[in-house]
Write a protein that holds these residues in place. Structure first.
Motif, PDB file in Angstrom:
ATOM      1  N   TYR A 125     -41.204  45.750  50.051  1.00  0.00           N
ATOM      2  CA  TYR A 125     -40.095  44.873  49.676  1.00  0.00           C
ATOM      3  C   TYR A 125     -39.897  43.724  50.662  1.00  0.00           C
ATOM      4  CZ  TYR A 125     -38.748  48.238  46.106  1.00  0.00           C
ATOM      5  OH  TYR A 125     -38.742  49.050  44.998  1.00  0.00           O
ATOM      6  N   LEU A 126     -40.789  43.590  51.626  1.00  0.00           N
ATOM      7  CA  LEU A 126     -40.625  42.515  52.599  1.00  0.00           C
ATOM      8  C   LEU A 126     -40.658  41.131  51.949  1.00  0.00           C
ATOM      9  CD1 LEU A 126     -42.685  43.755  55.702  1.00  0.00           C
ATOM     10  CD2 LEU A 126     -40.221  43.294  55.591  1.00  0.00           C
ATOM     11  N   ALA A 127     -41.577  40.910  51.028  1.00  0.00           N
ATOM     12  CA  ALA A 127     -41.686  39.579  50.407  1.00  0.00           C
ATOM     13  C   ALA A 127     -40.411  39.213  49.646  1.00  0.00           C
ATOM     14  CB  ALA A 127     -42.910  39.512  49.503  1.00  0.00           C
ATOM     15  N   PRO A 128     -39.911  40.064  48.728  1.00  0.00           N
ATOM     16  CA  PRO A 128     -38.668  39.676  48.051  1.00  0.00           C
ATOM     17  C   PRO A 128     -37.468  39.609  48.980  1.00  0.00           C
ATOM     18  CG  PRO A 128     -39.342  41.889  47.392  1.00  0.00           C
ATOM     19  CD  PRO A 128     -40.469  41.300  48.157  1.00  0.00           C
ATOM     20  N   LEU A 129     -37.461  40.414  50.040  1.00  0.00           N
ATOM     21  CA  LEU A 129     -36.340  40.379  50.975  1.00  0.00           C
ATOM     22  C   LEU A 129     -36.327  39.074  51.764  1.00  0.00           C
ATOM     23  CD1 LEU A 129     -33.928  41.519  52.434  1.00  0.00           C
ATOM     24  CD2 LEU A 129     -35.480  42.864  53.878  1.00  0.00           C
ATOM     25  N   ILE A 130     -37.470  38.666  52.276  1.00  0.00           N
ATOM     26  CA  ILE A 130     -37.537  37.411  53.023  1.00  0.00           C
ATOM     27  C   ILE A 130     -37.187  36.244  52.113  1.00  0.00           C
ATOM     28  CG2 ILE A 130     -39.152  35.828  54.150  1.00  0.00           C
ATOM     29  CD1 ILE A 130     -40.425  38.306  55.471  1.00  0.00           C
ATOM     30  N   SER A 131     -37.644  36.286  50.858  1.00  0.00           N
ATOM     31  CA  SER A 131     -37.296  35.237  49.898  1.00  0.00           C
ATOM     32  C   SER A 131     -35.790  35.206  49.646  1.00  0.00           C
ATOM     33  CB  SER A 131     -38.043  35.477  48.584  1.00  0.00           C
ATOM     34  OG  SER A 131     -37.678  34.523  47.616  1.00  0.00           O
ATOM     35  N   ALA A 132     -35.172  36.383  49.498  1.00  0.00           N
ATOM     36  CA  ALA A 132     -33.725  36.448  49.270  1.00  0.00           C
ATOM     37  C   ALA A 132     -32.954  35.926  50.470  1.00  0.00           C
ATOM     38  CB  ALA A 132     -33.321  37.890  48.962  1.00  0.00           C
ATOM     39  N   MET A 133     -33.406  36.274  51.673  1.00  0.00           N
ATOM     40  CA  MET A 133     -32.696  35.825  52.867  1.00  0.00           C
ATOM     41  C   MET A 133     -32.839  34.321  53.061  1.00  0.00           C
ATOM     42  SD  MET A 133     -30.916  38.199  53.995  1.00  0.00           S
ATOM     43  CE  MET A 133     -30.338  37.151  55.330  1.00  0.00           C
ATOM     44  N   GLU A 227     -38.938  46.100  41.470  1.00  0.00           N
ATOM     45  CA  GLU A 227     -39.658  45.415  42.545  1.00  0.00           C
ATOM     46  C   GLU A 227     -38.815  44.344  43.223  1.00  0.00           C
ATOM     47  OE1 GLU A 227     -42.657  46.484  43.573  1.00  0.00           O
ATOM     48  OE2 GLU A 227     -42.324  48.031  42.060  1.00  0.00           O
ATOM     49  N   ARG A 228     -37.512  44.345  42.953  1.00  0.00           N
ATOM     50  CA  ARG A 228     -36.680  43.273  43.487  1.00  0.00           C
ATOM     51  C   ARG A 228     -35.604  43.812  44.428  1.00  0.00           C
ATOM     52  NH1 ARG A 228     -31.743  42.947  40.842  1.00  0.00           N
ATOM     53  NH2 ARG A 228     -31.569  44.314  39.011  1.00  0.00           N
ATOM     54  N   ILE A 229     -35.048  42.907  45.207  1.00  0.00           N
ATOM     55  CA  ILE A 229     -33.881  43.213  46.020  1.00  0.00           C
ATOM     56  C   ILE A 229     -32.654  43.100  45.115  1.00  0.00           C
ATOM     57  CG2 ILE A 229     -32.514  42.581  48.040  1.00  0.00           C
ATOM     58  CD1 ILE A 229     -35.293  43.648  48.719  1.00  0.00           C
ATOM     59  N   ALA A 230     -31.948  44.209  44.932  1.00  0.00           N
ATOM     60  CA  ALA A 230     -30.808  44.232  44.018  1.00  0.00           C
ATOM     61  C   ALA A 230     -29.513  43.827  44.708  1.00  0.00           C
ATOM     62  CB  ALA A 230     -30.663  45.617  43.395  1.00  0.00           C
ATOM     63  N   GLY A 231     -29.422  44.083  46.009  1.00  0.00           N
ATOM     64  CA  GLY A 231     -28.180  43.751  46.691  1.00  0.00           C
ATOM     65  C   GLY A 231     -28.307  43.835  48.199  1.00  0.00           C
ATOM     66  N   ILE A 232     -27.753  42.853  48.871  1.00  0.00           N
ATOM     67  CA  ILE A 232     -27.652  42.856  50.332  1.00  0.00           C
ATOM     68  C   ILE A 232     -26.169  43.031  50.642  1.00  0.00           C
ATOM     69  CG2 ILE A 232     -28.127  41.583  52.460  1.00  0.00           C
ATOM     70  CD1 ILE A 232     -30.122  39.875  50.788  1.00  0.00           C
ATOM     71  N   ILE A 233     -25.829  44.112  51.329  1.00  0.00           N
ATOM     72  CA  ILE A 233     -24.424  44.460  51.526  1.00  0.00           C
ATOM     73  C   ILE A 233     -24.063  44.483  53.014  1.00  0.00           C
ATOM     74  CG2 ILE A 233     -24.438  45.824  49.403  1.00  0.00           C
ATOM     75  CD1 ILE A 233     -24.366  48.350  51.270  1.00  0.00           C
ATOM     76  N   ASP A 234     -22.803  44.728  53.280  1.00  0.00           N
ATOM     77  CA  ASP A 234     -22.231  44.872  54.623  1.00  0.00           C
ATOM     78  C   ASP A 234     -22.452  43.612  55.458  1.00  0.00           C
ATOM     79  OD1 ASP A 234     -20.984  45.703  56.879  1.00  0.00           O
ATOM     80  OD2 ASP A 234     -22.268  47.429  57.261  1.00  0.00           O
ATOM     81  N   TRP A 235     -21.577  42.641  55.226  1.00  0.00           N
ATOM     82  CA  TRP A 235     -21.674  41.347  55.891  1.00  0.00           C
ATOM     83  C   TRP A 235     -20.707  41.226  57.065  1.00  0.00           C
ATOM     84  CZ3 TRP A 235     -25.389  37.793  54.664  1.00  0.00           C
ATOM     85  CH2 TRP A 235     -26.152  38.067  53.525  1.00  0.00           C
ATOM     86  N   SER A 236     -20.199  42.347  57.557  1.00  0.00           N
ATOM     87  CA  SER A 236     -19.168  42.287  58.600  1.00  0.00           C
ATOM     88  C   SER A 236     -19.696  41.747  59.929  1.00  0.00           C
ATOM     89  CB  SER A 236     -18.535  43.662  58.808  1.00  0.00           C
ATOM     90  OG  SER A 236     -19.500  44.634  59.106  1.00  0.00           O
ATOM     91  N   TYR A 237     -21.022  41.675  60.105  1.00  0.00           N
ATOM     92  CA  TYR A 237     -21.589  41.149  61.348  1.00  0.00           C
ATOM     93  C   TYR A 237     -22.186  39.753  61.130  1.00  0.00           C
ATOM     94  CZ  TYR A 237     -23.260  41.920  66.128  1.00  0.00           C
ATOM     95  OH  TYR A 237     -23.448  41.854  67.491  1.00  0.00           O
ATOM     96  N   ALA A 238     -21.795  39.099  60.048  1.00  0.00           N
ATOM     97  CA  ALA A 238     -22.370  37.790  59.721  1.00  0.00           C
ATOM     98  C   ALA A 238     -21.979  36.742  60.748  1.00  0.00           C
ATOM     99  CB  ALA A 238     -21.906  37.358  58.332  1.00  0.00           C
ATOM    100  N   LEU A 244     -34.442  32.631  62.093  1.00  0.00           N
ATOM    101  CA  LEU A 244     -35.420  33.550  62.669  1.00  0.00           C
ATOM    102  C   LEU A 244     -34.752  34.730  63.367  1.00  0.00           C
ATOM    103  CD1 LEU A 244     -38.206  31.213  64.108  1.00  0.00           C
ATOM    104  CD2 LEU A 244     -38.307  32.720  62.109  1.00  0.00           C
ATOM    105  N   PHE A 245     -33.489  34.591  63.741  1.00  0.00           N
ATOM    106  CA  PHE A 245     -32.758  35.700  64.354  1.00  0.00           C
ATOM    107  C   PHE A 245     -32.630  36.855  63.357  1.00  0.00           C
ATOM    108  CE2 PHE A 245     -29.093  38.114  65.659  1.00  0.00           C
ATOM    109  CZ  PHE A 245     -29.160  38.113  67.040  1.00  0.00           C
ATOM    110  N   ASP A 246     -32.305  36.544  62.106  1.00  0.00           N
ATOM    111  CA  ASP A 246     -32.214  37.588  61.072  1.00  0.00           C
ATOM    112  C   ASP A 246     -33.554  38.287  60.884  1.00  0.00           C
ATOM    113  OD1 ASP A 246     -29.678  38.061  60.076  1.00  0.00           O
ATOM    114  OD2 ASP A 246     -29.838  36.624  58.438  1.00  0.00           O
ATOM    115  N   PHE A 247     -34.627  37.500  60.851  1.00  0.00           N
ATOM    116  CA  PHE A 247     -35.939  38.103  60.608  1.00  0.00           C
ATOM    117  C   PHE A 247     -36.371  38.970  61.793  1.00  0.00           C
ATOM    118  CE2 PHE A 247     -36.498  34.244  57.746  1.00  0.00           C
ATOM    119  CZ  PHE A 247     -36.115  34.958  56.617  1.00  0.00           C
ATOM    120  N   ALA A 248     -36.035  38.553  63.014  1.00  0.00           N
ATOM    121  CA  ALA A 248     -36.361  39.381  64.178  1.00  0.00           C
ATOM    122  C   ALA A 248     -35.600  40.696  64.139  1.00  0.00           C
ATOM    123  CB  ALA A 248     -36.044  38.619  65.465  1.00  0.00           C
ATOM    124  N   ARG A 249     -34.355  40.662  63.663  1.00  0.00           N
ATOM    125  CA  ARG A 249     -33.597  41.910  63.485  1.00  0.00           C
ATOM    126  C   ARG A 249     -34.284  42.802  62.460  1.00  0.00           C
ATOM    127  NH1 ARG A 249     -32.215  46.328  63.307  1.00  0.00           N
ATOM    128  NH2 ARG A 249     -30.192  47.180  62.707  1.00  0.00           N
TER     129      ARG A 249
END
Length: 318
Positions: A125-133, A227-238, A244-249
């Motif tokens: 799921y790395l490809a769809p996740l990086i695309s979503a981010m 095959e897709r990212i359905a939801g990115i949750i918990d944004w309390s640390y946004a 690139l900081f997000d991707f390093a995490r």
């Protein structure tokens, strides 16, 4: 926050669990939605918030998130409306009345899917996740770096200054002297890692435009469906900063860093040049150091020891 070994997070930490009950939340949520709720249940939740899943009379499933930072989720979800990013839809947010002052309730749409933590070969799921981010990162500001509500409140800190505040302990959430006294921490390794991280942060180029970051991309904050990212949750640390900081995490997660195939795919998808690679490596080190703090505070000794090992290896090659 996800542990260094991807163990399921402890639902609550007794020192920070919100002093709230479900009976208090349901009527407030019903008022926001203008219809009663039924069939509610409480899944595992983060240490600093309460989560309830319920259904409305019309059959819509909703998620109630309550805690001191639920308003951060609400702010971020408003910013992400119309971007196409796979995130819940905000249905309402309200500060809870006294004596629960300081707590907020955010009501969101329910995300159908499985946690990335529960699927096999999660690196696929790395490809769809990086695309979503990358869609998330299209939300930008020129004002300042740091937590989204701090920026909204008028902060003018640069990205470098924000990172240095964490590494020096100027940010009150990071008492490095106290963290170094933990029995799980090698104090010498931590001091050397902090020194190296500060040295590297000072070399970062100025960022004229800062992107919205999730700040804690881990398999317990990601839902997948097919095959897709359905939801990115918990944004309390946004926060606002360098994408690139997000991707390093993300790389810090064992499902990426401990899998050579996943690591190769990760860097191939990012397609970084020399400067980008240097920044990503700097942020990877920063994330490791930062999460020593969180894992000590969350009392996760195995996670702390894992991070100590990773930091030791970086120091040995620097």
């Amino acid at each position: 926050m996800e542990s260094g070994e991807e163990s399921a997070p402890d639902p609550y930490n007794g020192q920070v669990r919100p002093d709230l009950t479900i009976d208090e939340l349901l009527p407030v949520a019903a008022e926001l939605l203008q219809q009663p709720l039924r069939d509610w249940h409480q899944p595992a939740a983060g240490a600093d918030h309460l989560i309830v899943i319920a259904a409305t009379d019309s059959g819509q499933k909703v998620v109630l998130k309550a805690g001191s930072e639920a308003n951060v989720d609400a702010d971020v979800l408003r910013r992400l409306e119309g971007t196409g990013a796979p995130v819940p839809r905000l249905l309402g947010c309200k500060q809870l009345d006294s004596p629960k002052r300081g707590y907020y309730l955010a009501v969101m749409s329910f995300v159908e899917g499985a946690l990335l933590a529960d699927v096999g070969a999660p690196h696929r799921y790395l490809a769809p996740l990086i695309s979503a981010m990358r869609r998330v990162h299209e939300v930008t500001t020129t004002q300042a770096a740091g937590p989204v509500l701090t920026v909204a409140g008028g902060s003018t800190r640069s990205w470098t200054d924000y990172l240095l505040d964490v590494l020096t302990g100027a940010d009150p959430e990071f008492d490095w002297s106290a963290i170094a006294r933990s029995p799980w921490v090698d104090a010498a390794v931590l001091r050397a890692a902090l020194d190296l991280a500060r040295e590297r942060v000072k070399t970062l180029p100025p960022l004229p435009r800062l992107s919205l970051l999730h700040g804690d991309l881990n398999p317990y904050n990601l839902f997948v469906h097919g095959e897709r990212i359905a939801g990115i949750i918990d944004w309390s640390y946004a926060r606002f900063g360098d994408p690139l900081f997000d991707f390093a995490r993300l790389r810090m997660n064992p499902f990426v860093r401990a899998n050579p195939e996943a690591i190769g795919l990760y860097f191939s998808l990012l397609g970084l040049g020399a400067d980008g690679l240097a920044r990503e490596h700097n942020y990877y080190l920063f994330n490791l150091v930062e999460y020593v703090n969180w894992y000590v505070l969350d009392e996760r000794p195995e996670g702390v020891r894992s991070l100590m090992g990773l930091l030791s290896r970086i120091l040995s090659t620097s």
